[in-house]
Design an enzyme around this catalytic site. Structure first.
Site, mmCIF file in Angstrom:
data_model
loop_
_atom_site.group_PDB
_atom_site.id
_atom_site.type_symbol
_atom_site.label_atom_id
_atom_site.label_comp_id
_atom_site.label_asym_id
_atom_site.label_seq_id
_atom_site.Cartn_x
_atom_site.Cartn_y
_atom_site.Cartn_z
ATOM 1 C CE LYS A 18 -24.124 7.236 -7.154
ATOM 2 N NZ LYS A 18 -25.067 8.209 -7.709
ATOM 3 C CG ASP A 74 -29.895 10.752 -6.576
ATOM 4 O OD1 ASP A 74 -28.959 11.275 -7.206
ATOM 5 O OD2 ASP A 74 -30.387 11.272 -5.553
ATOM 6 C CB SER A 75 -27.195 6.322 -3.541
ATOM 7 O OG SER A 75 -26.101 6.579 -4.391
#
Ligand code: IMP
Length: 202
Positions: A18, A74-75
């Site tokens: 990320k 947030d994924s």
């Protein structure tokens, strides 16, 4: 909507995949980016059951601890035939006593689909919620999504997490087989990021 005009931003994440993708997306804006690790921050516990709730926890924690605006992500992947699982628990499915094992998590996802004899295409979506939080407690949320299907076997060496089993709609290669620049142009993270840019940058 509040603008990001101080020229500094903390990326409230310890996830290398990320961090790489977000730093790449921020590059054109000339912002001085640092990471949670640069500030010696711990990872706060993600105790909420929504992407937005957990994104807020991470961004507020980093903003308060550093006195700087912070950006969290947030994924996760939601698989239709698994009633949206793993969803907010996407990273948890990879946990082992020796760290995260994403090959194991992808095997588990596929095995559950096989067990259910789920129809093909095995529809899924990657979701991303970005949260920008300021030290005074204000925040802004941006939501992105990309639809596609889960495939097997795993294919490709780029990207991270569940990229080797996700083929976005309209394509025949997985995110992990795609040139990273192409993924960045169409991913759930890019979608949320375009909304952040429209809202928080002039
Ligand atoms: P969390 O947001 O820290 O709870 O973790 C989300 C998890 O979703 C990551 O650890 C990855 O496994 C997965 N994930 C999120 N975005 C992507 C992506 O772009 N590609 C592949 N996996 C992703």
């Amino acid at each position: 909507m509040r603008k990001l005009d101080g020229g500094q931003l903390v990326l409230a994440s310890h996830n290398k995949g990320k961090l790489r993708e977000i730093a790449e997306l921020l590059r054109p804006f000339g912002i001085n980016v640092s990471s949670a690790a640069d500030h010696g921050l711990e990872e706060p516990e993600e105790t909420e059951d929504t992407f937005a709730g957990n994104a807020r926890i991470k961004a507020h924690y980093a903003a308060k601890a550093t006195g700087l605006p912070a950006l969290s992500d947030d994924s996760g992947i939601s698989v239709e035939a698994l009633n949206g699982a793993p969803g907010v628990y996407t990273a948890d499915w990879a946990e082992t006593p020796n760290g995260r094992d994403f090959a194991m998590a992808m095997e588990k996802t596929w095995a559950l689909l096989e067990q259910k004899n789920a129809p093909v295409p095995r529809n899924a979506a990657f979701n991303c919620t970005l949260c920008v939080a300021w030290p005074d407690g204000h925040d802004e949320l941006f939501v992105g999504k990309v639809d596609g299907q889960v495939v097997w076997p795993m294919r490709g060496d780029h990207g991270f997490g569940y990229d080797p089993i996700f083929v976005p709609n309209g394509h025949d290669v997985t995110f992990a087989e795609m040139d990273p620049a192409k993924k960045h142009a169409m991913s759930h993270r890019a979608d949320a990021f375009a909304k952040l840019v429209a809202g928080c940058f002039d």
